[in-house]
Design an enzyme around this catalytic site. Structure first.
Site, PDB file in Angstrom:
ATOM      1  N   LYS A 205      40.417 -58.227  66.262  1.00 39.41           N
ATOM      2  CA  LYS A 205      39.094 -57.522  65.977  1.00 39.41           C
ATOM      3  C   LYS A 205      38.197 -57.955  65.043  1.00 39.41           C
ATOM      4  O   LYS A 205      37.181 -57.938  65.301  1.00 39.41           O
ATOM      5  CB  LYS A 205      39.858 -56.232  65.252  1.00 39.41           C
ATOM      6  CG  LYS A 205      38.690 -55.017  64.877  1.00 39.41           C
ATOM      7  CD  LYS A 205      39.420 -53.933  64.356  1.00 39.41           C
ATOM      8  CE  LYS A 205      38.347 -52.909  63.742  1.00 39.41           C
ATOM      9  NZ  LYS A 205      38.760 -51.639  63.215  1.00 39.41           N
ATOM     10  N   GLU A 211      46.284 -66.331  61.098  1.00 38.05           N
ATOM     11  CA  GLU A 211      47.227 -66.952  61.984  1.00 38.05           C
ATOM     12  C   GLU A 211      46.500 -67.078  63.357  1.00 38.05           C
ATOM     13  O   GLU A 211      46.641 -67.966  64.078  1.00 38.05           O
ATOM     14  CB  GLU A 211      48.209 -65.698  62.117  1.00 38.05           C
ATOM     15  CG  GLU A 211      49.260 -65.776  60.654  1.00 38.05           C
ATOM     16  CD  GLU A 211      48.667 -64.544  60.022  1.00 38.05           C
ATOM     17  OE1 GLU A 211      47.525 -64.381  59.892  1.00 38.05           O
ATOM     18  OE2 GLU A 211      49.353 -63.813  59.265  1.00 38.05           O
ATOM     19  N   GLY A 265      42.955 -51.400  64.249  1.00 36.67           N
ATOM     20  CA  GLY A 265      43.810 -52.518  65.158  1.00 36.67           C
ATOM     21  C   GLY A 265      45.007 -51.919  65.769  1.00 36.67           C
ATOM     22  O   GLY A 265      45.356 -51.970  67.021  1.00 36.67           O
ATOM     23  N   ARG A 266      45.925 -50.985  65.076  1.00 37.64           N
ATOM     24  CA  ARG A 266      46.999 -50.455  65.450  1.00 37.64           C
ATOM     25  C   ARG A 266      46.978 -49.326  66.613  1.00 37.64           C
ATOM     26  O   ARG A 266      47.899 -49.112  67.081  1.00 37.64           O
ATOM     27  CB  ARG A 266      48.248 -50.028  64.468  1.00 37.64           C
ATOM     28  CG  ARG A 266      47.366 -49.193  63.497  1.00 37.64           C
ATOM     29  CD  ARG A 266      48.301 -49.100  62.348  1.00 37.64           C
ATOM     30  NE  ARG A 266      47.490 -48.201  61.138  1.00 37.64           N
ATOM     31  CZ  ARG A 266      46.784 -48.732  60.286  1.00 37.64           C
ATOM     32  NH1 ARG A 266      46.467 -50.167  60.300  1.00 37.64           N
ATOM     33  NH2 ARG A 266      46.071 -48.089  59.338  1.00 37.64           N
ATOM     34  N   GLU A 351      52.183 -48.948  58.648  1.00 42.29           N
ATOM     35  CA  GLU A 351      50.601 -49.441  58.291  1.00 42.29           C
ATOM     36  C   GLU A 351      49.842 -48.397  58.263  1.00 42.29           C
ATOM     37  O   GLU A 351      48.837 -48.496  57.264  1.00 42.29           O
ATOM     38  CB  GLU A 351      50.260 -50.624  59.155  1.00 42.29           C
ATOM     39  CG  GLU A 351      48.914 -51.392  58.676  1.00 42.29           C
ATOM     40  CD  GLU A 351      48.711 -52.558  59.450  1.00 42.29           C
ATOM     41  OE1 GLU A 351      48.818 -53.792  59.312  1.00 42.29           O
ATOM     42  OE2 GLU A 351      47.824 -52.325  60.526  1.00 42.29           O
ATOM     43  N   HIS A 382      76.799 -51.052  69.003  1.00 40.22           N
ATOM     44  CA  HIS A 382      77.624 -52.005  68.603  1.00 40.22           C
ATOM     45  C   HIS A 382      77.132 -52.809  67.191  1.00 40.22           C
ATOM     46  O   HIS A 382      77.790 -53.980  67.022  1.00 40.22           O
ATOM     47  CB  HIS A 382      78.061 -52.689  69.665  1.00 40.22           C
ATOM     48  CG  HIS A 382      78.399 -51.984  70.889  1.00 40.22           C
ATOM     49  ND1 HIS A 382      79.881 -51.825  70.776  1.00 40.22           N
ATOM     50  CD2 HIS A 382      77.879 -51.448  71.794  1.00 40.22           C
ATOM     51  CE1 HIS A 382      80.053 -50.984  71.985  1.00 40.22           C
ATOM     52  NE2 HIS A 382      78.874 -50.744  72.488  1.00 40.22           N
ATOM     53  N   LYS A 510      47.391 -61.913  51.924  1.00 40.18           N
ATOM     54  CA  LYS A 510      46.287 -62.801  52.791  1.00 40.18           C
ATOM     55  C   LYS A 510      45.790 -63.771  51.791  1.00 40.18           C
ATOM     56  O   LYS A 510      45.673 -64.953  51.684  1.00 40.18           O
ATOM     57  CB  LYS A 510      45.489 -62.034  53.416  1.00 40.18           C
ATOM     58  CG  LYS A 510      45.837 -61.274  54.659  1.00 40.18           C
ATOM     59  CD  LYS A 510      44.597 -60.596  55.721  1.00 40.18           C
ATOM     60  CE  LYS A 510      45.330 -59.733  56.555  1.00 40.18           C
ATOM     61  NZ  LYS A 510      44.038 -58.946  57.134  1.00 40.18           N
TER      62      LYS A 510
HETATM   63  O1  F6P Z   1      47.969 -57.177  59.137  1.00 41.91           O
HETATM   64  C1  F6P Z   1      47.001 -56.667  59.074  1.00 41.91           C
HETATM   65  C2  F6P Z   1      45.830 -56.381  60.376  1.00 41.91           C
HETATM   66  O2  F6P Z   1      44.652 -56.270  59.680  1.00 41.91           O
HETATM   67  C3  F6P Z   1      46.244 -55.253  61.268  1.00 41.91           C
HETATM   68  O3  F6P Z   1      46.013 -54.025  60.688  1.00 41.91           O
HETATM   69  C4  F6P Z   1      45.635 -55.728  62.679  1.00 41.91           C
HETATM   70  O4  F6P Z   1      46.365 -55.178  63.631  1.00 41.91           O
HETATM   71  C5  F6P Z   1      46.151 -57.154  62.244  1.00 41.91           C
HETATM   72  O5  F6P Z   1      46.001 -57.564  60.879  1.00 41.91           O
HETATM   73  C6  F6P Z   1      45.219 -58.202  63.277  1.00 41.91           C
HETATM   74  O6  F6P Z   1      43.644 -57.936  62.849  1.00 41.91           O
HETATM   75  P1  F6P Z   1      42.644 -58.709  63.785  1.00 41.91           P
HETATM   76  O7  F6P Z   1      42.913 -57.956  65.071  1.00 41.91           O
HETATM   77  O8  F6P Z   1      41.366 -58.582  63.280  1.00 41.91           O
HETATM   78  O9  F6P Z   1      43.079 -60.135  63.986  1.00 41.91           O
END
Ligand code: F6P
Length: 542
Positions: A205, A211, A265-266, A351, A382, A510
């Site tokens: 987003k 990452e 995002g979620r 979240e 189990h 972060k």
């Molecule tokens: O972990 C935090 C977060 O901002 C989430 O809310 C989001 O889904 C994820 O990182 C990834 O963010 P992006 O889509 O901006 O890479």
């Protein structure tokens, strides 16, 4: 301190919980033969039996009264009106617009956003069809056989979960997901792929997530090393709201799919974030997923609270968390292909509602989201079910069950269903000392040995659970299931008076990762002694 716990509706619920403290689920079932249908609801093909919850009709009325006090109906109206209910970021939470039919009108800031949603869906359709048919050729004029979605959190969990859940319907290029910045994951995927036939979709987003950017850069180097810089146009696509950053990365404008800041995002798998799904499953099936979710949206928007599936599901969770003292919520899908549903739900709920202040910023003196965890049945039986049955606390469980299997092994399915129903029954009824005594005596045990054995074999029961039945695991019902839990999360946020749509809690980690990275790269930065010690040991072992 929030004033909420002192409200009359809250106090009535607390007093009622005390009255029910010594009432066992077995008593509730014995007293009311029609209990199961009275505490069940069906909507959009999904059937919820919540009769194994420790509640009565009075509890339900009091919970509905609390929802009314919290102006739930008004909040639902605000959500669907596209109001900026994510007030700390000044944004709407309008994921419902992503699955609205073409002729719907849904406005944000006075502008109907449905046409732009469908414009992107149409572009995704062409892109997906070209990839699926082989019309799209890579730099070496070969069709694409492997699509790799690189993203994390909401840009990964939803598509990854749906891809696995609907795997039998996948008839496009193979789909892979890379989220973790642990290079082992990217490497494992790259080893299955060939540069000339691989396409990467960078999904983020913000297009700033460390990452994702690092994995995207590594994937880019892998591709460029084999095919050269020019190949990027044929082997990279991106999904983002940050179009400038995507272009700076070098992705061709025609391969960029946008979405909007009113999509959290979620809550984003319904947008272009689901592009990898559309490629794998085909545009039609992707639209079925959207249609199932839309059906749940309509139900949620229009059904009165007492006949509203997401509302009732949320009220039960609120009751367990805030009045019966549950600190967690277990999810046990009795469906192997819903394994990743747990992780998707963890982000969705924790979240969203893992908050310690209310909308006004005041510290809360009551619990918000419980820890959400679980695994597929029967595997969990189990592993951790021992604790669910005989641990010191009650851990409410949502069992998810699918009526019609899509494999030919009828006898395995019967066993699966029997186990699921047996688990919820065992959690409810338990086993008394007298029952254990009779059982063991019949086996010939007596005297001190019998007495010593009994306590270990007693089950208190009275452990609450929901059972949610899905007719089958197809795109439509999966869409409805996911939207159900999305709306449950929203209702809970209203009951708790928190903003479900921001996530400031992820920011500090972060920021600090940036500082620690500098230290790892040799810069002098001030660190606490524990972090310093761990870094030194890591350096010694590297
Ligand atoms: O972990 C935090 C977060 O901002 C989430 O809310 C989001 O889904 C994820 O990182 C990834 O963010 P992006 O889509 O901006 O890479």
């Amino acid at each position: 301190m929030s004033a909420l716990p002192k409200s009359r509706a809250w106090r009535a619920l607390a007093a009622h919980a005390r009255e029910l403290a010594d009432v066992h689920l077995n008593d509730l079932f014995a007293a009311d033969e029609g209990r199961a249908p009275s505490f069940s609801i069906e909507a959009v093909g999904l059937f919820l039996d919540y009769s194994k919850q420790r509640l009565t009709r009075e509890t339900r009325d009091l919970l509905l009264g609390y929802a009314q006090q919290q102006e739930l109906t008004g909040w639902i109206a605000k959500l669907f009106a596209g109001e900026a209910i994510n007030h700390t970021e000044g944004r709407a939470a309008y994921h419902m617009a992503l699955r609205a039919p073409r002729d719907a009108v849904m406005k944000v800031d006075g502008k109907n956003v449905v046409p732009q949603v469908h414009e992107v869906l149409d572009r995704m359709t062409v892109f997906a069809e070209n990839l699926r048919s082989g019309k799209w050729k890579g730099a070496k004029r070969k069709p694409i056989t492997d699509v790799v979605n690189i993203g994390i959190g909401g840009s990964d969990l939803g598509p990854r979960m749906v891809a696995e859940a609907l795997q039998p319907f996948a008839d496009g290029p193979r789909t892979h997901f890379v989220a973790n910045v642990d290079g082992a994951q990217l490497q494992a995927v790259l080893e299955q792929c060939t540069p000339a036939t691989t396409l990467f979709i960078i999904t983020s987003k913000t297009f700033t997530t460390q990452e994702t950017m690092a994995n995207a850069a590594a994937a880019r180097s892998w591709l460029v090393a084999a095919l050269g810089e020019k190949a990027i146009a044929k082997h990279f696509a991106a999904v983002s709201t940050n179009l400038a950053a995507v272009q700076a990365f070098g992705i061709a404008p025609q391969n960029i799919f946008g979405f909007w800041d009113w999509v959290g995002g979620r809550y984003s798998m319904w947008s272009a974030v689901g592009l990898s799904l559309m490629v794998a499953l085909g545009p039609e099936r992707f639209r079925e997923l959207l249609a199932g979710a839309h059906a749940m949206d309509s139900h949620f928007q229009n059904a009165p609270p007492e006949a509203n599936l997401p509302v009732l599901l949320a009220l039960v969770a609120f009751w367990n968390t805030n009045f019966l003292g549950a600190t967690d919520q277990v999810i046990a899908p009795y469906a192997q292909r819903l394994e990743k549903f747990v992780a998707w739900l963890q982000q969705l709920e924790m979240e969203s509602n893992g908050k310690r202040v209310n909308r006004a910023g005041e510290a809360l003196d009551y619990a918000t989201t419980p820890t959400l965890w679980g695994d597929v049945g029967t595997n969990g039986q189990h592993a951790f079910f021992q604790m669910l049955h005989q641990g010191t606390a009650a851990h409410p469980v949502d069992f998810v069950l699918i009526a019609k299997p899509d494999h030919p092994h009828a006898e395995l399915n019967q066993l699966l269903l029997a186990n699921c129903l047996a688990q919820s029954k065992a959690m409810m009824r338990g086993k008394t000392a007298a029952e254990v005594r009779t059982e063991l005596s019949a086996k010939g045990l007596s005297g001190a040995a019998l007495e010593a054995a009994i306590p270990h074999r007693v089950f208190l029961g009275n452990r609450p659970s929901n059972t949610l039945l899905m007719p089958q695991l197809d795109a439509w019902h999966l869409g409805a299931l996911c939207a159900l839990y999305e709306h449950r999360t929203f209702v809970l946020s209203v009951l708790w008076d928190v903003n479900a749509y921001d996530q400031w809690g992820v920011e500090l980690g972060k920021q600090l990762a940036g500082t620690v990275l500098k230290a790892i790269q040799g810069e002098r930065v001030k660190l606490d002694s524990s972090t310093q010690q761990l870094l030194s040991r890591l350096a010694d072992k590297a």
